[in-house]
Design an enzyme around this catalytic site. Sequence first.
Site, PDB file in Angstrom:
ATOM      1  N   TYR A 225      10.743   2.867  -7.904  1.00 31.95           N
ATOM      2  CA  TYR A 225      10.516   1.521  -7.422  1.00 31.95           C
ATOM      3  C   TYR A 225      11.697   0.599  -7.873  1.00 31.95           C
ATOM      4  O   TYR A 225      12.632   1.183  -8.924  1.00 31.95           O
ATOM      5  CB  TYR A 225       9.413   0.703  -8.165  1.00 31.95           C
ATOM      6  CG  TYR A 225       8.111   0.792  -7.566  1.00 31.95           C
ATOM      7  CD1 TYR A 225       7.602  -0.171  -6.718  1.00 31.95           C
ATOM      8  CD2 TYR A 225       7.313   2.040  -8.052  1.00 31.95           C
ATOM      9  CE1 TYR A 225       6.075   0.062  -6.305  1.00 31.95           C
ATOM     10  CE2 TYR A 225       5.983   2.318  -7.473  1.00 31.95           C
ATOM     11  CZ  TYR A 225       5.498   1.325  -6.435  1.00 31.95           C
ATOM     12  OH  TYR A 225       4.276   1.487  -5.970  1.00 31.95           O
TER      13      TYR A 225
ATOM     14  N   ARG B  21       5.427  -4.956 -12.714  1.00 31.49           N
ATOM     15  CA  ARG B  21       5.543  -6.427 -12.909  1.00 31.49           C
ATOM     16  C   ARG B  21       5.017  -6.939 -14.369  1.00 31.49           C
ATOM     17  O   ARG B  21       5.915  -7.840 -14.684  1.00 31.49           O
ATOM     18  CB  ARG B  21       4.714  -6.944 -11.899  1.00 31.49           C
ATOM     19  CG  ARG B  21       5.013  -6.979 -10.317  1.00 31.49           C
ATOM     20  CD  ARG B  21       3.982  -7.102  -9.521  1.00 31.49           C
ATOM     21  NE  ARG B  21       3.542  -8.413  -9.538  1.00 31.49           N
ATOM     22  CZ  ARG B  21       2.125  -9.113  -9.131  1.00 31.49           C
ATOM     23  NH1 ARG B  21       1.583  -8.171  -8.176  1.00 31.49           N
ATOM     24  NH2 ARG B  21       2.271 -10.364  -9.049  1.00 31.49           N
TER      25      ARG B  21
ATOM     26  N   ARG C 149      -0.062   3.067  -3.144  1.00 27.94           N
ATOM     27  CA  ARG C 149      -0.375   1.855  -2.485  1.00 27.94           C
ATOM     28  C   ARG C 149       0.500   0.860  -3.300  1.00 27.94           C
ATOM     29  O   ARG C 149       0.891   0.734  -4.717  1.00 27.94           O
ATOM     30  CB  ARG C 149      -1.716   1.528  -2.954  1.00 27.94           C
ATOM     31  CG  ARG C 149      -2.798   2.573  -2.210  1.00 27.94           C
ATOM     32  CD  ARG C 149      -4.156   2.455  -2.614  1.00 27.94           C
ATOM     33  NE  ARG C 149      -4.329   2.847  -4.098  1.00 27.94           N
ATOM     34  CZ  ARG C 149      -5.654   2.936  -4.629  1.00 27.94           C
ATOM     35  NH1 ARG C 149      -6.944   2.486  -3.938  1.00 27.94           N
ATOM     36  NH2 ARG C 149      -5.778   3.084  -5.704  1.00 27.94           N
TER      37      ARG C 149
ATOM     38  N   ASP D 196       1.170  -3.506  -3.768  1.00 30.03           N
ATOM     39  CA  ASP D 196       0.088  -4.824  -3.813  1.00 30.03           C
ATOM     40  C   ASP D 196       0.569  -5.948  -2.648  1.00 30.03           C
ATOM     41  O   ASP D 196       1.871  -5.599  -2.164  1.00 30.03           O
ATOM     42  CB  ASP D 196       0.022  -5.558  -5.173  1.00 30.03           C
ATOM     43  CG  ASP D 196      -0.483  -4.673  -6.206  1.00 30.03           C
ATOM     44  OD1 ASP D 196      -1.114  -3.871  -5.959  1.00 30.03           O
ATOM     45  OD2 ASP D 196      -0.064  -4.920  -7.185  1.00 30.03           O
TER      46      ASP D 196
END
Length: 271
Positions: A120, A207, A60, A62
Amino acid sequence: MPSTALEPDRTRIALGVSYNGRGYEGWQSQPSGRTVQDQLELALTRFSAQEAVHTLCAGRTDAGVHGLMQVVHFDTALDRPENAWVRGTNSFLPDDIAVQWARRVPLSFHARASARSRRYAYVLLEAPVRPSTDSGQVGWVFRPLDLEPMVLAAQSLLGEHDFTSFRAARCQAHSPVKRLMRLDISRRGSYWRFEFEASAFLHHMIRNIMGCLIAIGSGSRPVTWMSDVLLARSRDAAAPTFSPDGLYFLGPVYDEGLGLPDRTPAFDWLP
């Protein structure tokens, strides 16, 4: 565990999906319907015309986070060519979401549980002026960054650790222990690229790491601070959560025997 209890006439399909996450409330379905999953399932259901389609994803994302190759699977009684799932579904999707490929997969395949790792990238613009043409697609820092301190700090995160310090308060993961396999940092012109690969990621983990790396790269914190933050096992020890704008889900990694693509054309566009 992946479910294999399907009716004999049903097939499991895997899709590779790319999307610009700026206009959505993340991946996971919400009552508002303004998520990538909601848009994809609506398009699949309209294309199938016979049944509601429900998807399970590899990871998932954000609100505001982009996907270059999200992988989902679903089960269907329809017998359609693989390229028909691509073209037909895309005809019902908004311009900022597109199915890149479709494959029939074994009933034992599970988009999330079958993944060996997840990847990522974070793209960051270093410039005195905020982004304009690439607004929403890159993070931004106006202070000059130094590569060497960030590379040294990143080394302390590699391997299996308790990443509680980089975990959002509302993270639903059962354990904060994850294995970070790779954290590569490179620069091309004014753009920095941070590439991560791990067994799995905690909510806001990348992040929050980015916030710490930028603090170290700008000289606000020493290289050794990253180790201190990791060992503290406290979210209060780390930097504030960095912007989602430059974060891209590159997709999961599966066993080669499945024959699934590991990249999409967008990989060549990403700085």
